[in-house]
Enzyme design. Structure first.
Site, PDB file in Angstrom:
ATOM      1  N   LEU A  24       0.812  -1.213   0.000  1.00 11.78           N
ATOM      2  CA  LEU A  24       0.000   0.000   0.000  1.00 11.78           C
ATOM      3  C   LEU A  24       0.845   1.262   0.000  1.00 11.78           C
ATOM      4  CD1 LEU A  24      -2.730  -1.102   2.590  1.00 11.78           C
ATOM      5  CD2 LEU A  24      -2.779  -1.309   0.090  1.00 11.78           C
ATOM      6  N   HIS A  28      -3.518   4.395  -2.317  1.00 10.12           N
ATOM      7  CA  HIS A  28      -4.509   3.483  -1.724  1.00 10.12           C
ATOM      8  C   HIS A  28      -5.193   4.147  -0.528  1.00 10.12           C
ATOM      9  CE1 HIS A  28      -1.641   0.302  -3.448  1.00 10.12           C
ATOM     10  NE2 HIS A  28      -2.790   0.027  -4.035  1.00 10.12           N
TER      11      HIS A  28
END
Ligand code: AMP
Length: 273
Positions: A24, A28
């Site tokens: 991530l 995100h």
């Protein structure tokens, strides 16, 4: 997961969902924040992390796709994610798995042309994740504009009771769209990777006050990409935001998509001109 959602939904709790392949980054997390806005404090925000094998071709980077579950967990905690869903391959694709979802129109060009089995994997896994997570709303990134359009079409065509929201692309300071795949770039390639953003800026400038023929813009962008020793253009397309049909004359409001190899790493970007 399904049992949990159904229990809480019976109590009126709204579910917001962000499907990801992990590793991530702030892009995100911007989708997580959007999901939180949409479901409110009393809602549940679910993030899934699943590197879906069916959307990778055998020649692609499935086995070396970057992973760091410990860091992902921490980022989710810090961002206030309520539920992190990390299914295994055997749960998602048990032996004798044989049912797929295929969108047959919007998925043909661009990413679909360069990666012929890609969207079949994406629509299938997102359909599965929607059935497992049962979200009210799901947030996708505009960086993968065609993907978001294909998902929206699937949701409409197959009557998924999910609202799809598309959130803006989160960028590095120099314009490069954040991506888990940026990790593959060495410092020189990272530097040259800004050419995707520069190509979009060039197109924006060209069409600011007039329309320009596609061939002309494409040739200027090819030349720009060729100035970077590590970069090789895969495609650049100009199309209608709603229908994804290619246009002949590019003007303000036209959607642009491009895919560029930087070294061996394939990067994509998207924007409205
Ligand atoms: P991925 O983990 O790359 O499959 O991406 C999961 C979701 O995050 C997809 O909806 C992507 O479009 C979205 N996403 C990826 N990068 C960005 C970014 N830089 N800004 C906003 N959304 C992004």
């Amino acid at each position: 997961m399904q049992r949990l959602t159904r229990k809480l939904k019976a109590q009126g709790v709204q579910f917001g969902f962000v499907p990801t392949m992990g590793y991530l980054h702030a892009g995100h997390i911007s989708l997580v924040k959007r999901a939180r806005q949409l479901v409110g404090k009393t809602g549940q925000v679910v993030v899934s992390i699943y590197v879906n094998p069916t959307q990778f071709a055998p020649t692609e980077d499935l086995s070396k796709y970057p992973r760091d579950l410990a860091q992902d967990k921490q980022m989710c905690r810090d961002a206030g994610v309520d539920i992190l869903f990390v299914p295994s391959d055997t749960e998602m694709y048990p032996a004798e798995f044989s049912t797929y979802v295929v969108e047959e129109k919007l998925s043909r060009r661009m990413e679909g042309a360069s990666r012929p089995t890609h969207f079949r994997g994406v629509t299938s896994v997102v359909a599965k994740l929607f059935n497992i997570v049962l979200p009210d709303v799901s947030v996708f990134g505009a960086k993968d504009f065609q993907q978001a359009a294909v998902i929206q079409r699937m949701v409409r065509d197959l009557h998924f009771p999910v609202k799809v929201v598309v959130a803006p692309t989160h960028r590095e300071r120099d314009g490069l769209a954040m991506s888990s795949r940026n990790k593959y770039l060495n410092p020189m390639q990272r530097d040259q990777a800004t050419v995707l953003w520069l190509a979009m800026e060039l197109a924006r400038k060209q069409v600011k006050s007039r329309s320009v023929a596609v061939e002309r813009l494409r040739s200027e962008i090819s030349k720009l990409i060729a100035t970077q020793s590590e970069a090789r253009l895969d495609y650049v397309e100009f199309f209608d935001r709603e229908t994804l049909e290619p246009v002949e004359m590019v003007k303000r409001g036209t959607q642009m998509a491009l895919a560029v190899f930087v070294g061996k790493t394939r990067l994509i970007d998207n924007g409205t001109l």
